[in-house]
Design a protein around this motif. Structure first.
Motif, PDB file in Angstrom:
ATOM      1  N   GLY A 298      18.086   5.666  75.058  1.00 46.23           N
ATOM      2  CA  GLY A 298      16.775   6.201  74.563  1.00 46.23           C
ATOM      3  C   GLY A 298      16.585   5.401  73.513  1.00 46.23           C
ATOM      4  O   GLY A 298      17.275   5.121  72.715  1.00 46.23           O
ATOM      5  N   GLY A 299      15.157   4.883  73.151  1.00 47.07           N
ATOM      6  CA  GLY A 299      14.779   4.062  72.191  1.00 47.07           C
ATOM      7  C   GLY A 299      14.832   2.738  72.442  1.00 47.07           C
ATOM      8  O   GLY A 299      14.263   1.975  71.778  1.00 47.07           O
ATOM      9  N   LEU A 303      11.629   3.498  79.272  1.00 48.39           N
ATOM     10  CA  LEU A 303      10.582   3.983  80.128  1.00 48.39           C
ATOM     11  C   LEU A 303       9.200   3.531  79.928  1.00 48.39           C
ATOM     12  O   LEU A 303       8.468   3.302  80.889  1.00 48.39           O
ATOM     13  N   PRO A 324      10.909   9.320  85.202  1.00 51.01           N
ATOM     14  CA  PRO A 324      11.499   9.299  84.030  1.00 51.01           C
ATOM     15  C   PRO A 324      12.814  10.384  84.097  1.00 51.01           C
ATOM     16  O   PRO A 324      12.511  11.364  84.863  1.00 51.01           O
ATOM     17  N   TYR A 326      15.739  11.771  81.150  1.00 49.09           N
ATOM     18  CA  TYR A 326      16.613  11.311  79.909  1.00 49.09           C
ATOM     19  C   TYR A 326      16.975  12.519  79.339  1.00 49.09           C
ATOM     20  O   TYR A 326      16.619  13.751  79.754  1.00 49.09           O
ATOM     21  N   GLU A 329      18.349  14.270  73.692  1.00 54.18           N
ATOM     22  CA  GLU A 329      18.057  13.579  72.396  1.00 54.18           C
ATOM     23  C   GLU A 329      16.916  12.724  72.162  1.00 54.18           C
ATOM     24  O   GLU A 329      16.408  12.215  73.237  1.00 54.18           O
ATOM     25  N   GLN A 330      16.537  12.472  70.933  1.00 53.19           N
ATOM     26  CA  GLN A 330      15.311  11.812  70.781  1.00 53.19           C
ATOM     27  C   GLN A 330      15.531  10.271  70.813  1.00 53.19           C
ATOM     28  O   GLN A 330      14.946   9.602  71.267  1.00 53.19           O
ATOM     29  N   ARG A 331      16.720  10.021  70.364  1.00 53.72           N
ATOM     30  CA  ARG A 331      17.220   8.622  70.185  1.00 53.72           C
ATOM     31  C   ARG A 331      18.789   8.666  70.626  1.00 53.72           C
ATOM     32  O   ARG A 331      19.530   9.591  70.478  1.00 53.72           O
ATOM     33  N   SER A 334      20.950   8.431  76.835  1.00 54.76           N
ATOM     34  CA  SER A 334      20.887   7.565  77.822  1.00 54.76           C
ATOM     35  C   SER A 334      19.291   7.892  78.633  1.00 54.76           C
ATOM     36  O   SER A 334      19.036   9.069  78.424  1.00 54.76           O
ATOM     37  N   ALA A 335      18.833   6.961  78.961  1.00 53.73           N
ATOM     38  CA  ALA A 335      17.507   6.918  79.283  1.00 53.73           C
ATOM     39  C   ALA A 335      17.323   6.048  80.836  1.00 53.73           C
ATOM     40  O   ALA A 335      18.028   5.080  80.688  1.00 53.73           O
ATOM     41  N   GLN A 336      16.401   6.675  81.739  1.00 52.77           N
ATOM     42  CA  GLN A 336      16.190   5.964  82.976  1.00 52.77           C
ATOM     43  C   GLN A 336      15.135   6.454  83.459  1.00 52.77           C
ATOM     44  O   GLN A 336      14.732   7.318  83.182  1.00 52.77           O
ATOM     45  N   CYS A 337      14.330   5.472  84.125  1.00 54.92           N
ATOM     46  CA  CYS A 337      13.148   5.716  85.041  1.00 54.92           C
ATOM     47  C   CYS A 337      13.273   5.052  86.310  1.00 54.92           C
ATOM     48  O   CYS A 337      13.964   4.184  86.643  1.00 54.92           O
TER      49      CYS A 337
END
Ligand SMILES: Cc1ncc(C[n+]2csc(CCOP(=O)(O)OP(=O)(O)O)c2C)c(N)n1
Length: 468
Positions: A298-299, A303, A324, A326, A329-331, A334-337
Motif C-alpha cells: 500500500g502506498g 491501485l 481492488p 487491500y 492498513e493505510q500504508r 499489501s495492496a493489489q488490484c
C-alpha cells in the motif's frame, strides 16, 4: 371429497409431490392462519396480480408453494433488502415481506430498521412466535425472560442474553412508517383483528402510501413443547404481557400517496452525469480478453496504476473492470488490484490467473508469480530478487521502477515507471496515447504534475529501451 375452490393460493401443496392438500406446518402453528389472512386480504382487494411476497428463511420459507402471486425467496434476514429492491424496480407492485422473529429481529434487524426508516413501500408481516421454529427451537430476540429454549435451557437470563426486543416500539421512533400494529392469532376474535390489520397494511400498499408493519403474535406448539391449545394460551397469557396488542401508529389518512417515480436516466445519461464522460463500450467478440494483476505494498500507487490502465481501456471503448483488494492498513500493508479488459461484458472482475502481472515488491512476486498463465508476462521491480522461478513459458522483465523514481527525484512516481514499462512492452494491448491520456487524467486535480509525469514517463521508456 367436495371440491373447494381456492383463490390466491394453490389448491395443493406440491412440494410433497403427491398433490396433497396437507401443509408443511405443524398442528396449531400460527403461520397457516396468517397465510390464509394474507391471501384473503390480497384477493379481496384485487391485488393478486400486483403482489410480490418475499419469503426469507424460516418456517415460512415455502411461501411460494402456497401463494399464487409473485414470489421471491430471500436469504436469511434479507427480505427487507429484497423487498426494497422490488419496490424500486417495480413501483406498481404490492410488496409483502413475510418474516419470522429470528429472521426479522436477529440477523435481519438492521435491514428491518433501515428499510422502515427509508419508508419503503411494503407491508411487513412479522411472525413473533418467541422462538426459532425452523431450526428446532433456539432462543429468538423475542424469547420471553425465563423462557426455556434449546439455547437457553435454564431460561432466558437478561444478564447474559438481554431482554426481549420490542420491534413495533423500536420502529415507532422512526418518522417514515405509516402504520405499526401488533395483533395475535391465538383465538378467533384476535384472528379477526389480525385480518383487519393485514388488510389495512395491504390497502396502504395498494394506495402507494408507504411502510406498514404488522406484528403477529403466533403460537409455535412444537418448539414451545405445548399442545396447540396450550400454545395459544401461552400467547394470550404470557406473550401479550410482554408484547401488548394494539396499534402504535396509524397515519394512513395523512400519508400522501407515492409520487410517480421520476423517469429513469438512460445509460448514456448516467455516463454523461459522471466525472469523465465517455461513450459506452463497444461489443467486439474478436478482442482477446486481457487479465492483469497489479501487486505491491500500500502506498506504492498500485491501485492508481490499475485505475490508469482501466481508464485507458475505457477510452478505447473496451469493457473494463478494476477490482481492488487491500488490507486495513493505510500504508505498508499489501495492496493489489485486478483489471480486466474485454470486448464483451465482464463476468468476473477478480483475476486469479493473470496474463500480465506487475509486482512492486518481493512478497507479491513470490506469492503471485506461480499464477501467471503460460505465455504471460511479469513486470517486476528490479529491487526484487527472482529467487522463485517463474512458471514455464512466462516472461519476466525487471523494471527499475522504485530506484529510477528515486533517482529522478520523485519517489512516489514508481507506479508511473511501471506504466512506462507496460506501455513500452505493449503489455496492455492499448494505444500509448490512451495510456498517456489516462495518466494525464489521473492528475486532473493537480495539473502541475501532468507535465512532470509525462517527462518521467519518457525517462522511464528510455531507461527500458537501453536495458532490454
Ligand atoms: C445465514 C443463515 N444463518 C442461519 C441460518 C439458520 N436458520 C434458518 S431459519 C433460522 C431462524 C428461523 O426462525 P424465525 O425467523 O423466527 O422463523 P420461524 O422458523 O420461527 O418461522 C435460522 C437461524 C440460515 N439459514 N442462514
Amino acid at each position: 371429497m367436495k371440491e373447494i375452490k381456492t383463490v390466491g393460493m394453490y389448491e395443493t401443496f406440491d412440494r410433497s409431490g403427491k398433490h396433497t392438500r396437507a401443509t408443511h406446518y405443524c398442528a396449531g402453528c400460527g403461520h397457516g392462519i396468517v397465510h390464509k389472512l394474507v391471501t384473503e386480504a390480497m384477493v379481496e382487494l384485487g391485488l393478486q396480480d400486483r403482489t410480490v411476497i418475499v419469503n426469507p428463511i424460516g418456517c415460512a420459507v415455502f411461501g411460494y408453494y402456497y401463494w399464487d402471486c409473485g414470489n421471491i425467496g430471500a436469504a436469511h434476514g434479507r427480505a427487507a433488502a429484497v423487498g426494497s429492491a422490488v419496490n424500486r424496480v417495480r413501483p406498481e407492485a404490492v410488496v409483502i415481506s413475510y418474516q419470522g422473529d429470528g429472521d426479522l429481529a436477529a440477523i435481519g434487524m438492521n435491514h428491518t430498521f433501515q428499510s422502515a426508516n427509508r419508508g419503503e413501500h411494503m407491508a411487513v408481516i412479522f411472525i413473533n412466535n418467541a422462538i426459532y421454529g425452523m431450526t428446532g427451537g433456539q432462543m429468538a430476540p423475542t424469547t420471553l425472560v425465563g423462557m426455556k429454549t434449546k439455547t437457553s435451557p435454564f431460561g432466558r437470563d437478561p444478564l447474559t442474553m438481554g431482554y426481549p426486543i420490542h420491534v413495533c416500539e423500536t420502529l415507532n421512533q422512526l418518522r417514515a412508517p405509516v402504520y405499526i400494529t401488533r395483533v395475535s392469532v391465538a383465538d378467533t376474535r384476535r384472528i379477526m383483528q389480525a385480518k383487519a390489520a393485514i388488510r389495512k397494511a395491504l390497502e396502504i400498499q395498494r394506495d402507494g402510501k408507504g411502510y406498514a408493519f404488522v406484528e403477529v403474535i403466533s403460537p409455535c406448539p412444537t418448539n414451545l413443547g405445548l399442545s396447540p391449545v396450550k400454545a395459544a394460551q401461552f400467547c394470550i397469557e404470557q406473550m401479550e404481557q410482554e408484547f401488548p396488542l394494539g396499534t402504535l401508529r396509524d397515519n394512513t389518512k395523512e400519508a400522501d400517496p407515492r409520487a410517480a417515480p421520476a423517469p429513469k436516466p438512460t445509460p448514456q445519461e448516467y455516463f454523461e452525469a459522471g466525472e469523465t464522460a465517455l461513450p459506452p463500450a463497444v461489443v467486439d467478440p474478436d478482442f482477446k480478453e486481457l487479465r492483469l494483476k497489479f501487486t505491491g505494498f500500500g502506498g506504492q500507487g498500485i491501485l492508481s496504476l490499475g485505475i490508469c490502465v482501466a481508464e485507458a481501456a475505457r477510452m478505447e471503448r473496451r469493457f473494463t473492470s478494476w477490482y481492488p483488494s487491500y488490507g486495513p492498513e493505510q500504508r505498508g500493508g499489501s495492496a493489489q488490484c485486478s483489471v480486466v479488459i474485454s470486448g464483451t461484458p465482464i463476468g468476473c472482475p477478480a483475476v486469479d490467473h493473470p496474463d500480465v502481472l506487475v509486482c512492486m515488491n518481493r512478497p507479491s512476486y513470490e506469492r503471485y508469480i506461480g499464477d501467471v498463465v503460460p505465455g504471460g508476462l511479469a513486470i517486476v521491480d528490479s529491487t526484487v530478487p527472482l529467487e522463485v522461478k517463474p512458471p514455464e513459458g512466462v516472461r519476466v522483465v525487471q523494471m527499475s521502477a522504485i530506484d529510477l523514481a528515486i533517482e529522478l527525484g520523485v519517489p512516489k512516481a514508481a507506479n508511473t515507471m511501471m506504466l512506462a514499462a507496460l506501455m513500452e512492452l505493449g503489455a496492455t494491448g492499448l494505444k500509448p496515447e490512451h495510456l498517456q491520456a489516462a495518466l494525464d487524467a489521473s492528475f486532473k486535480k493537480k495539473p502541475e504534475l501532468v507535465e512532470k509525469n509525462r517527462a518521467l514517463l519518457r525517462e522511464a521508456v528510455s531507461w527500458l529501451k537501453s536495458h532490454t
